[in-house]
Design a protein around this motif. Structure first.
Motif, short mmCIF file in Angstrom:
data_model
loop_
_atom_site.label_atom_id
_atom_site.label_comp_id
_atom_site.label_asym_id
_atom_site.label_seq_id
_atom_site.Cartn_x
_atom_site.Cartn_y
_atom_site.Cartn_z
N ASP A 133 0.86 -1.19 0.00
CA ASP A 133 0.00 0.00 0.00
C ASP A 133 0.90 1.24 0.00
O ASP A 133 1.54 1.53 1.01
CB ASP A 133 -0.90 -0.04 1.23
CG ASP A 133 -1.46 1.30 1.62
OD1 ASP A 133 -1.83 1.48 2.78
OD2 ASP A 133 -1.54 2.19 0.73
N ASN A 188 -6.43 0.33 -0.06
CA ASN A 188 -5.26 1.02 -0.60
C ASN A 188 -4.20 0.09 -1.17
O ASN A 188 -3.24 0.54 -1.79
CB ASN A 188 -4.61 1.89 0.49
CG ASN A 188 -5.48 3.09 0.86
OD1 ASN A 188 -6.35 3.49 0.11
ND2 ASN A 188 -5.22 3.64 2.04
N PHE A 189 -4.36 -1.21 -0.97
CA PHE A 189 -3.35 -2.15 -1.47
C PHE A 189 -3.48 -2.28 -2.98
O PHE A 189 -4.55 -2.61 -3.49
CB PHE A 189 -3.50 -3.50 -0.79
CG PHE A 189 -2.98 -3.50 0.62
CD1 PHE A 189 -3.82 -3.24 1.69
CD2 PHE A 189 -1.64 -3.74 0.87
CE1 PHE A 189 -3.34 -3.23 2.99
CE2 PHE A 189 -1.14 -3.72 2.17
CZ PHE A 189 -2.00 -3.46 3.23
#
Length: 120
Positions: A97, A106-107
């Motif tokens: 991330d 968010n990864f």
């Protein structure tokens, strides 16, 4: 960031396994790192994450059994898996991330998977 996972294999139920992921790239030390897994016929699911500052989070299904940690240089991440169950059988993926927060959405960087098989 490039991610390289290792450490999978066959383990008996109740046993332990440790996964490793090496992160490389110019900004890899500022990334949050995490683990996801995908069992046959199922969607990929979140397992654990550690933020840039060291804050950890876990899926409810692994709390108390799995521990995520980073190496001192923040260029690798480990997943210590204890008290393994048959339902932990899956391909485990290391993920990055770039925001550093460790929030699931968010990864966006993924390594190749490593197979973990738990025999009952």
């Amino acid at each position: 960031v490039q991610l390289q996972a290792s450490g999978g294999g066959l383990v008996q139920a109740g046993g332990s396994q440790r996964l490793s992921c090496a992160a490389s790239g110019r900004t890899s030390s500022s990334y949050a790192l995490g683990w996801f897994r995908q069992a046959p016929g199922k969607e990929r699911e979140f397992v654990a994450a550690i933020s840039w500052s060291g804050v950890t989070s876990y899926a409810d299904s692994v709390k108390g059994r799995f521990i995520i940690s980073r190496d001192i240089a923040r260029r690798g991440v480990y997943l210590q898996m204890d008290k393994l169950k048959a339902e932990d059988t899956a391909v485990y993926y290391c993920a990055g991330d770039p925001t550093g927060s460790g929030k699931i959405d968010n990864f966006n960087s993924w390594g190749q998977g490593t197979q973990v098989t738990v025999s009952s």
